[in-house]
Motif scaffolding. Structure first.
Motif, PDB file in Angstrom:
ATOM      1  N   ARG A 160      12.219 -12.216   2.770  1.00  0.00           N
ATOM      2  CA  ARG A 160      11.133 -11.332   2.368  1.00  0.00           C
ATOM      3  C   ARG A 160       9.921 -12.159   1.982  1.00  0.00           C
ATOM      4  NH1 ARG A 160      12.570  -6.181   1.657  1.00  0.00           N
ATOM      5  NH2 ARG A 160      10.698  -5.782   0.457  1.00  0.00           N
ATOM      6  N   VAL A 161       8.755 -11.558   2.138  1.00  0.00           N
ATOM      7  CA  VAL A 161       7.526 -12.233   1.755  1.00  0.00           C
ATOM      8  C   VAL A 161       7.521 -12.473   0.250  1.00  0.00           C
ATOM      9  CG1 VAL A 161       5.021 -11.972   1.583  1.00  0.00           C
ATOM     10  CG2 VAL A 161       6.191 -11.344   3.695  1.00  0.00           C
ATOM     11  N   VAL A 162       7.152 -13.676  -0.166  1.00  0.00           N
ATOM     12  CA  VAL A 162       7.076 -13.985  -1.593  1.00  0.00           C
ATOM     13  C   VAL A 162       5.895 -13.222  -2.179  1.00  0.00           C
ATOM     14  CG1 VAL A 162       6.881 -15.799  -3.311  1.00  0.00           C
ATOM     15  CG2 VAL A 162       8.047 -16.264  -1.151  1.00  0.00           C
ATOM     16  N   ALA A 163       6.180 -12.390  -3.168  1.00  0.00           N
ATOM     17  CA  ALA A 163       5.125 -11.562  -3.765  1.00  0.00           C
ATOM     18  C   ALA A 163       4.228 -12.419  -4.638  1.00  0.00           C
ATOM     19  CB  ALA A 163       5.737 -10.442  -4.594  1.00  0.00           C
TER      20      ALA A 163
ATOM     21  N   ASP B 126       7.086  -4.848   6.268  1.00  0.00           N
ATOM     22  CA  ASP B 126       7.674  -4.367   5.021  1.00  0.00           C
ATOM     23  C   ASP B 126       7.229  -5.292   3.899  1.00  0.00           C
ATOM     24  OD1 ASP B 126       9.140  -3.239   3.046  1.00  0.00           O
ATOM     25  OD2 ASP B 126      11.099  -3.768   3.859  1.00  0.00           O
ATOM     26  N   GLY B 127       6.009  -5.098   3.410  1.00  0.00           N
ATOM     27  CA  GLY B 127       5.447  -5.977   2.393  1.00  0.00           C
ATOM     28  C   GLY B 127       4.592  -7.062   3.031  1.00  0.00           C
TER      29      GLY B 127
ATOM     30  N   ALA C 289       8.807  -7.610   9.850  1.00  0.00           N
ATOM     31  CA  ALA C 289       8.270  -6.580  10.744  1.00  0.00           C
ATOM     32  C   ALA C 289       9.202  -5.380  10.803  1.00  0.00           C
ATOM     33  CB  ALA C 289       8.053  -7.163  12.137  1.00  0.00           C
ATOM     34  N   ARG C 290       8.623  -4.204  10.997  1.00  0.00           N
ATOM     35  CA  ARG C 290       9.407  -2.982  11.135  1.00  0.00           C
ATOM     36  C   ARG C 290       8.757  -2.089  12.177  1.00  0.00           C
ATOM     37  NH1 ARG C 290       9.925  -0.037   5.710  1.00  0.00           N
ATOM     38  NH2 ARG C 290      10.315   1.763   7.036  1.00  0.00           N
ATOM     39  N   ILE C 291       9.578  -1.315  12.870  1.00  0.00           N
ATOM     40  CA  ILE C 291       9.130  -0.406  13.928  1.00  0.00           C
ATOM     41  C   ILE C 291       9.588   0.989  13.531  1.00  0.00           C
ATOM     42  CG2 ILE C 291       9.228   0.116  16.394  1.00  0.00           C
ATOM     43  CD1 ILE C 291      10.129  -2.841  16.768  1.00  0.00           C
ATOM     44  N   ASP C 292       8.645   1.887  13.321  1.00  0.00           N
ATOM     45  CA  ASP C 292       8.961   3.209  12.789  1.00  0.00           C
ATOM     46  C   ASP C 292       8.239   4.286  13.571  1.00  0.00           C
ATOM     47  OD1 ASP C 292      10.442   2.363  10.358  1.00  0.00           O
ATOM     48  OD2 ASP C 292       8.502   1.527   9.780  1.00  0.00           O
ATOM     49  N   PRO C 293       8.795   5.498  13.576  1.00  0.00           N
ATOM     50  CA  PRO C 293       7.998   6.660  13.982  1.00  0.00           C
ATOM     51  C   PRO C 293       6.860   6.858  12.974  1.00  0.00           C
ATOM     52  CG  PRO C 293      10.347   7.168  13.945  1.00  0.00           C
ATOM     53  CD  PRO C 293      10.189   5.844  13.282  1.00  0.00           C
TER      54      PRO C 293
ATOM     55  N   THR D 194       5.510   7.230   5.084  1.00  0.00           N
ATOM     56  CA  THR D 194       6.246   7.325   3.825  1.00  0.00           C
ATOM     57  C   THR D 194       6.847   5.991   3.409  1.00  0.00           C
ATOM     58  OG1 THR D 194       8.242   7.990   5.043  1.00  0.00           O
ATOM     59  CG2 THR D 194       6.836   9.743   4.178  1.00  0.00           C
ATOM     60  N   GLY D 195       6.695   4.951   4.221  1.00  0.00           N
ATOM     61  CA  GLY D 195       7.260   3.642   3.929  1.00  0.00           C
ATOM     62  C   GLY D 195       6.294   2.746   3.193  1.00  0.00           C
ATOM     63  N   PRO D 196       6.666   1.475   3.012  1.00  0.00           N
ATOM     64  CA  PRO D 196       5.827   0.549   2.241  1.00  0.00           C
ATOM     65  C   PRO D 196       4.515   0.200   2.913  1.00  0.00           C
ATOM     66  CG  PRO D 196       7.692  -0.601   3.215  1.00  0.00           C
ATOM     67  CD  PRO D 196       7.927   0.855   3.432  1.00  0.00           C
ATOM     68  N   GLY D 197       4.438   0.346   4.217  1.00  0.00           N
ATOM     69  CA  GLY D 197       3.196   0.022   4.906  1.00  0.00           C
ATOM     70  C   GLY D 197       2.256   1.191   5.054  1.00  0.00           C
TER      71      GLY D 197
END
Length: 905
Positions: free
Chosen positions: A116-119, A556-557, A725-729, A735-738
């Motif tokens: 995950r990306v370091v916040a 995702d972040g 990376a994420r692939i969504d409808p 409704t997601g983090p992006g």
């Protein structure tokens, strides 16, 4: 002195004998205090994290120079003009200069050991900067490993190493605006005198790599200068400014000290901390309100339960003032216990806050619990204050009750519907009405987002006051509702039904006390559920209507997708159309609407501007009437969301002056698009060239795709280098983090969840105490022939009344508050919207809590009735001694059971 000792002895004995009944009260106070303690703990951890990263890149820098205006945080805040390598060399040769170096900052995300990306800590950013070798100028001190020597080697600050669990030798992914690359961590540094920088995470690599990522060629964004010992900064600043001005004759030159930039960084951090403190403080106050509400109900029940004992104390010479002191002393004991437990609860709440806010850029960097006096004292004081405030009215009522009436008191409670109660509720209702009026006034006078926020806050305060007024007026609703429930009970079981009806109607205050706490619980749960559902789902519904794309590629972040990855996505076989959306923030400097609130200038918040090819965007997003002009969008033009254009009076044809990296940009408004399209596109839309002028190093926030179903496999291969990376409808993306939600629903869940649990403890405690309060009356009913099953049935029917009254008022009030907030804010995203299963879940939860809290004590009362009867049946058995168990002769001659029998005849 003797009187104080007597009060202490009575208090100690009372607490020791009644501690099982005080457990729920202490637990409710601990949870209410825990909300305040958790907020305080998170703020302290935030401050500690700030101190840990309290270093600055400018710690060793004497002067900073660059063409353009003064930077807000550092060179990354932008200037179009550059500092050439030749200029750096000329400055380095000036007398009084110990060292000079060029600097640049590029947004960069580094992936941690868990993929995950370091916040960034404490709400900062994350930047790639050049390694500076000159010891007189470098603020970086190696604590592990070595300096970078190649383009694929990086050095990270200790804050990044801790947050991402990275160490020298680890291979990870570095995401830059132009590409995602695999790099090797070769060292860990401190920045200045801290583990990290005030501006956020720092990743260092060899200088040429930074310039290439920033698109600078051989130039730099800014110039750092270290003055030689004994050199005056003012004179040196003049000489440095002259050199930079000669190289940039058409640009304004800014020269400042490193101390000035550090001060600017600290101001930015302080503003961020103040905003966090304000937001958390408002939510914590809701918890405090719930705590006072709950404890006031339980203390009132405890005082009524002890009315005979207090009457005896008054009879034997104790003064009303001493009775008040006795009850307040018991409240102090409860408050101290609640405060101590609240400290432990606060640590858990702080962990929940840290976990829920880490993804929003408010990471505390793994800072441990802070257990100093700044944390220990406020929760203890809050526990005492909440308990003391909650016990004020019950103590005053108990001290003024006539002893003779208290000793002869029956289960009837006519005081629940006294005129004083109505008079007490009217000012609360008036204050609620005042806040409703203020909410409308705030919205009318200031239609900007700031005014909308003020209107919503006023509406919520009005709702809290309305709940308080309904709690005061609750006894007025009990008799008619009791008759209705009693009529139903008579239809099912005539013998128990008549008893239950008289039981409920004669004690409205007791029933209303439990119902008011259940009302608060149901109202909080309903409001939370409705707000989160309406904002998340309503926003998704609105955005999905406008989006014609089949899939959305995002992250995702982190900051977003590198441009090279977005290009790979567009090139996947089967993709018919794609649109890269590059998101940046900019400030409009002109035109600013005239003040709408007297004495306060209009504030236009920074705009979320999206860059994309107009034709592709018009194909994949339904812009309504704006489709044709947006499809022909050119450089120097801008399309603005219609509701934003209306709020700030920016019709088509208006020229907006916005801040850009190269100074300012003048953009003509050529179209306004629908609120539905705003969900996906943000506040405004410009061309790719314009967005790069505003922010040349912005990431791609999302890629809209249309294509056949098998295209997803190719997309996954294209984004394989980006672990996040994420692939969504479209709906899942929104409704997601992006998806760009302006708040984290988890924050509401944490605070209001704890508040709801607090109220549930109050419901359970009040109902349990209410059943215990009637133990003597149950014995009288048993003496005239009532059975154990009938006693339990009485308790169940009273619990049904509590459920109907509390749930009905709670749901109605909650939906009314949400409707009010929707009306005053004029927001389509706020609505009284609940999932189909929400109300059944809320009602069943209320029933479960009420049954568990009342039926079990009812069974104990029935067992006590059996034991009491068997004891008294033995010859010579004495009556139960003690103040809490007076002999039956003190009870009224016509108890409820006799009245019920008379009704049956």
């Amino acid at each position: 002195m003797a009187g104080a000792r007597l009060l202490w002895l009575i208090t100690r004995r009372t607490v020791a004998e009644r501690w099982p009944r005080l457990v729920g009260t202490i637990a409710a106070g601990a949870l209410a205090t825990g909300l305040l303690a958790g907020s305080s703990q998170f703020i302290l951890q935030f401050a500690t994290a700030t101190d840990d990263v309290g270093g600055s890149e400018y710690a060793t820098v004497s002067l900073v120079a660059r063409p353009g205006d003064a930077p807000v945080r550092g060179p990354e805040s932008g200037s179009g003009a550059r500092v050439s390598a030749a200029t750096v060399e000329r400055v380095a040769a000036l007398p009084g200069v110990a060292a000079a170096a060029g600097d640049a900052a590029v947004p960069a995300d580094i992936v941690g050991a868990e993929g995950r990306v370091v916040a960034p800590p404490v709400g900062g950013g994350s930047h790639l900067r050049p390694w500076i070798a000159a010891p007189q100028l470098s603020p970086y001190a190696l604590v592990a490993g070595r300096a970078p020597e190649a383009a694929d080697e990086v050095v990270i600050d200790r804050q990044t190493a801790r947050g991402g669990e990275l160490r020298p030798g680890d291979v990870t992914v570095l995401m830059l605006p132009d590409e995602a690359v695999r790099v090797t961590v070769v060292g860990v540094v401190t920045v200045g005198d801290g583990d990290g920088s005030l501006s956020g995470l720092t990743v260092l690599t060899e200088p040429a790599r930074v310039r290439r990522a920033a698109g600078l060629g051989d130039d730099w964004q800014a110039l750092w200068v270290a003055a030689a010992p004994g050199t005056g900064q003012a004179a040196l600043a003049t000489r440095v400014g002259d050199v930079v001005a000669d190289a940039n004759p058409d640009a304004q030159v800014w020269v400042g000290t490193g101390a000035e930039v550090r001060a600017s960084q600290r101001r930015t951090l302080a503003e961020r901390a103040a905003q966090i403190t304000t937001n958390l403080g408002m939510l914590a106050l809701v918890g405090a309100f719930v705590g006072v509400f709950v404890l006031a109900g339980t203390f009132g029940t405890l005082a009524r339960q002890r009315s005979r004992e207090l009457a005896l104390l008054l009879t034997v010479g104790m003064t009303p003032r001493q009775v008040r002191l006795l009850l307040r002393a018991e409240a102090v004991v409860v408050g101290l216990a609640a405060g101590l437990l609240g400290l432990l609860v606060g640590l858990g709440v702080a962990r929940l806050l840290a976990a829920s806010l880490a993804g929003t850029g408010l990471d505390t960097g793994g800072v441990g619990p802070q257990l100093g006096l700044a944390y220990l004292l406020p929760p203890l004081a809050a526990g005492l204050l909440i308990s003391w405030s909650a016990s004020a009215r019950p103590a005053w009522r108990a001290s003024l009750a006539p002893p003779v009436e208290s000793l002869a008191a029956s289960s009837a409670d006519p005081s629940g519907r006294s005129r004083r109660r109505l008079v007490a509720a009217l000012p609360v209702l008036a204050m609620a009405g005042m806040f409703v009026a203020l909410s409308f006034l705030a919205r009318r006078e200031d239609p900007t987002p700031e005014g909308v926020t003020s209107a919503g806050a006023a509406a919520i305060l009005a709702g809290l006051l309305l709940l308080s007024a309904l709690a005061v007026l609750g006894p007025y609703a009990v008799p008619p509702l009791g008759r209705l429930v009693g009529a139903l009970a008579v239809m099912l079981r005539p013998d128990v039904g008549r008893m239950a009806r008289a039981f409920i109607v004669r004690s409205p205050r007791r029933v209303a006390a439990a119902a008011s706490l259940l009302m608060l619980t149901v109202a909080l749960a309903t409001v939370t559920w409705a707000l989160v559902t309406s904002i998340t789902e309503g926003r998704a519904d609105r955005g999905t209507v406008a989006v014609r794309a089949d899939l959305v590629v995002s992250t995702d972040g982190g900051s977003g997708l590198p441009a090279s990855v977005a290009a790979d996505v567009a090139a996947v076989a089967g993709v018919r159309e794609s649109a890269d959306l590059v998101r940046a923030r900019t400030t409009v400097t002109d035109p600013i609407p005239p003040p709408r609130v007297r004495g306060r200038p209009t504030v236009v918040p920074p705009l979320a501007v999206t860059g994309g090819r107009g034709a592709a965007v018009a194909t994949l997003v339904d812009l309504g009437a704006a489709d044709p002009p947006v499809s022909r969008l050119t450089d120097g033009q801008i399309a603005v969301a219609a509701d934003l254009a209306e709020a700030y009076d920016w019709p088509v044809g208006t020229r907006l002056t916005v801040q850009a990296t190269a100074g300012v940009q003048s953009l003509e408004v050529v179209a306004t698009y629908s609120p539905e399209a705003r969900v996906m596109l943000g506040d405004a839309l410009v061309t790719p060239a314009t967005i790069r002028a505003i922010d040349p190093v912005a990431f791609v926030s999302a890629v809209l795709i249309t294509g056949a179903e098998p295209v997803a496999d190719g997309l996954r291969e294209a984004v394989a280098d980006v672990p996040t990376a994420r692939i969504d409808p479209p709906r899942a993306y929104l409704t997601g983090p992006g998806g760009g939600l302006v708040f984290d629903p988890m924050l509401l869940y944490v605070f209001l969840g704890v508040a709801i649990v607090t109220a549930l403890f109050g419901v359970a405690t009040t109902l349990s105490l209410s059943v215990a309060e009637r133990s003597h009356e149950f014995r009288v009913l048993g003496a005239v022939g009532a059975t154990e099953r009938q006693i339990q049935a009485l308790v169940r029917w009273e619990a049904a009344t509590v459920v109907v009254l509390g749930t009905g008022l709670g749901v109605t009030t909650a939906l009314g508050v949400v409707r009010l907030a929707q009306f005053v804010t004029e927001s389509d995203l706020i609505a009284a919207r609940l999932p189909g299963y929400a109300l059944p879940v809320i009602v069943l939860g209320a029933v479960a809590v009420t049954v568990l809290a009342s039926v079990l004590p009812g069974r104990r009362a029935a067992r006590a009735l059996r034991n009491h009867g068997s004891t008294n049946n033995r010859p010579g058995s004495p009556s139960p001694p003690g103040l809490d168990q007076p002999p039956p002769s003190r009870y009224p001659a016509t108890p409820v059971w006799v009245e019920a029998r008379a009704d049956r005849r």
